[in-house]
Design an enzyme around this catalytic site. Sequence first.
Site, short mmCIF file in Angstrom:
data_model
loop_
_atom_site.label_atom_id
_atom_site.label_comp_id
_atom_site.label_asym_id
_atom_site.label_seq_id
_atom_site.Cartn_x
_atom_site.Cartn_y
_atom_site.Cartn_z
CE1 TYR A 68 -3.04 -3.01 0.37
CE2 TYR A 68 -3.15 -2.40 2.75
CZ TYR A 68 -3.48 -3.41 1.55
OH TYR A 68 -4.27 -4.57 1.59
CG HIS A 111 -0.85 -8.88 0.32
ND1 HIS A 111 -0.31 -7.46 0.25
CD2 HIS A 111 -2.03 -8.67 0.11
CE1 HIS A 111 -1.18 -6.87 -0.05
NE2 HIS A 111 -2.46 -7.50 -0.12
#
Length: 329
Positions: free
Chosen positions: A56, A142
């Site tokens: 992010y 992830h």
Amino acid sequence: MTGARLGRTGIRVSRLGLGGSGLGNLYTAVDDRTATETVDAAWTAGVRYFDTAPHYGLGLSEARLGAALAGRPRAEFVLSTKVGRLLEPNPNPRGSDLDDGGFAVPDTLRRRYDYSSDGVRRSLDASLRRLGLDRIDIAYVHDPEGHLDQTIAEALPALVELRDQGVLGAVGAGMNLVEPLRRIVRACDVDVVMIANRWTLLDRSAAPLLDDCAERGIGVAIAAPFNGGLLAQPWPKPDSPFEYAPAAPCLVERARRLATAGRRVGVTLPRAAIQFPLLHPAVATVVVGAQGPEQMAQSARWLRDRVPTRAWTPLLAQGDDTTGTAAMS
């Protein structure tokens, strides 16, 4: 805001969590002050679970979240981050990460997929430095769908070892895809999974995964309950986003049928959408993104204003074409 136990762990998470993609300038830049105010608004609303990732904003989300939480009592909140993408200097920056990663940040760094045992440890060490915190409570692998064999053989065992040493409180995996997570749940000693976009009013295709988790005592965090924005409006517009692209007309129409069903029983679409995931007993928390304090406060209000039990029957009768929705994603 009341908390829930995360599966069989001793970790308790608030029923609403703040996802950190917006803090990393997802699609649109926000300044440091707005990012801090967003975290402050979440805290004021009772949120005590915060999720982020190196992905992010090329580490910006972790840095901002850590700074915003630095003055909070560490024992009072739960923090998760993710492994699988290492950040390293970008030898060929073009000025922005928007085209490659979707974040409005300079692309001085780049992501390199690494699901090895060593990569997991290096990723966690780097995350701790960016966060400026003393520990990570939950570590997710992830988006490992393209690296499942290595994830099962290396990444998750490395996380489990750190958990068993007391370095981590819980380990798991997070992605948008149901079947890879089901394989992980069956094959690995995980405590929690995070599934995005697949357990919503519009797409309920994660039901088999949630049942697997309930049977095994594995906690579930649901991310993206609004399917990227389509369910976040009382009356969905034709140009509404669905996940990572504009919604197809058929999805807008289905979302409008849900909105209509809600209106008949006095419930707005976003209010129902944010509460729906918690109907399944395996789900401990719903994680939403926000790019400003107003968005965060609104999500908290939608969750607090409980949907009457009688309203769920007409709502659940709409929008349950999970095969069609998943196929479009």
